[in-house]
Design a protein around this motif. Structure first.
Motif, PDB file in Angstrom:
ATOM      1  N   UNK A 133      -3.806  -6.245   0.625  1.00 32.53           N
ATOM      2  CA  UNK A 133      -4.334  -5.211   1.526  1.00 32.53           C
ATOM      3  C   UNK A 133      -4.605  -3.928   0.730  1.00 32.53           C
ATOM      4  N   UNK A 134      -3.693  -3.564  -0.183  1.00 26.26           N
ATOM      5  CA  UNK A 134      -3.867  -2.362  -1.001  1.00 26.26           C
ATOM      6  C   UNK A 134      -5.091  -2.510  -1.893  1.00 26.26           C
ATOM      7  N   UNK A 135      -5.242  -3.696  -2.485  1.00 28.95           N
ATOM      8  CA  UNK A 135      -6.438  -3.930  -3.312  1.00 28.95           C
ATOM      9  C   UNK A 135      -7.702  -3.852  -2.448  1.00 28.95           C
ATOM     10  N   UNK A 136      -7.635  -4.382  -1.256  1.00 30.31           N
ATOM     11  CA  UNK A 136      -8.785  -4.340  -0.341  1.00 30.31           C
ATOM     12  C   UNK A 136      -9.143  -2.920   0.039  1.00 30.31           C
ATOM     13  N   UNK A 137      -8.104  -2.079   0.279  1.00 31.83           N
ATOM     14  CA  UNK A 137      -8.367  -0.681   0.619  1.00 31.83           C
ATOM     15  C   UNK A 137      -8.970   0.067  -0.574  1.00 31.83           C
ATOM     16  N   UNK A 138      -8.467  -0.230  -1.763  1.00 35.55           N
ATOM     17  CA  UNK A 138      -9.012   0.396  -2.972  1.00 35.55           C
ATOM     18  C   UNK A 138     -10.461  -0.038  -3.185  1.00 35.55           C
ATOM     19  N   UNK A 139     -10.720  -1.330  -2.963  1.00 36.85           N
ATOM     20  CA  UNK A 139     -12.096  -1.826  -3.100  1.00 36.85           C
ATOM     21  C   UNK A 139     -13.001  -1.191  -2.052  1.00 36.85           C
ATOM     22  N   UNK A 140     -12.483  -1.008  -0.844  1.00 36.73           N
ATOM     23  CA  UNK A 140     -13.277  -0.371   0.216  1.00 36.73           C
ATOM     24  C   UNK A 140     -13.605   1.067  -0.164  1.00 36.73           C
ATOM     25  N   UNK A 141     -12.593   1.812  -0.685  1.00 37.71           N
ATOM     26  CA  UNK A 141     -12.835   3.192  -1.103  1.00 37.71           C
ATOM     27  C   UNK A 141     -13.861   3.236  -2.248  1.00 37.71           C
ATOM     28  N   UNK A 142     -13.709   2.324  -3.204  1.00 33.92           N
ATOM     29  CA  UNK A 142     -14.653   2.283  -4.332  1.00 33.92           C
ATOM     30  C   UNK A 142     -16.061   1.957  -3.843  1.00 33.92           C
ATOM     31  N   UNK A 143     -16.151   1.005  -2.917  1.00 33.78           N
ATOM     32  CA  UNK A 143     -17.464   0.651  -2.367  1.00 33.78           C
ATOM     33  C   UNK A 143     -18.065   1.822  -1.606  1.00 33.78           C
ATOM     34  N   UNK A 144     -17.230   2.576  -0.897  1.00 32.25           N
ATOM     35  CA  UNK A 144     -17.724   3.742  -0.148  1.00 32.25           C
ATOM     36  C   UNK A 144     -18.197   4.827  -1.116  1.00 32.25           C
TER      37      UNK A 144
END
Length: 165
Positions: free
Chosen positions: A115-126
């Motif tokens: 989940x933490x990796x997913x949130x980091x990936x989401x922030x990076x994608x944003x």
């Protein structure tokens, strides 16, 4: 005495004849000078009229050339504006797709690390999506400015060439 009177009369007649001949010569000379002056003045007026006509034609040619340059520039601006509108539409679709991708990049699950990796990936994608949006907007602005400057330069060059040719 009679012969003296006749001689005086002949002398006066001869002097009168010479005087009349002289006056006739002066009047002929004045008439010739007036005719020459009139002919010269007529030639000067004709040259002036021809010069004015040539100047008007040159002025009209220049004005027409500048008008053609302005019309060509207007057509170029319309083409550039249409291209910019198309590029803006494509850019907007790209930004929308980037935002959708950024919104969908997440890892649902129960693993907290995932989940933490997913949130980091989401922030990076944003961040990347925002960066793409800004870069695309700036590129569009620069392209529009370049098109305007190029068209203005070409119009100026065409106007200048019309004036010097």
């Amino acid at each position: 005495m009679k012969s003296l009177a006749i001689r005086c009369a002949l002398l006066l007649a001869l002097l009168g004849t010479y005087w009349l001949t002289y006056q006739h010569g002066r009047s002929v000379e004045r008439a010739e000078a007036a005719a020459a002056s009139a002919q010269r003045d007529s030639g000067d007026r004709l040259a002036e009229v021809i010069g004015e006509r040539a100047a008007r034609q040159e002025e009209q040619r220049r004005a027409q050339a500048q008008e053609e340059a302005r019309a060509h520039a207007q057509e170029e601006r319309k083409i550039a504006d249409a291209g910019a509108a198309g590029a803006d539409a494509v850019g907007q679709r790209l930004r929308d797709e980037g935002a959708k991708l950024a919104a969908t990049v997440s890892c649902p699950g129960t693993d907290t690390a995932a989940v933490a990796r997913g949130q980091a990936a989401t922030r990076a994608a944003m961040v990347l999506s925002d960066l793409l949006t800004r870069a695309d907007a700036r590129a569009g602005e620069l392209a529009k400015a370049y098109d305007r400057a190029r068209i203005a330069g070409q119009t100026c060059e065409a106007s200048y060439n019309a004036l010097i040719n």
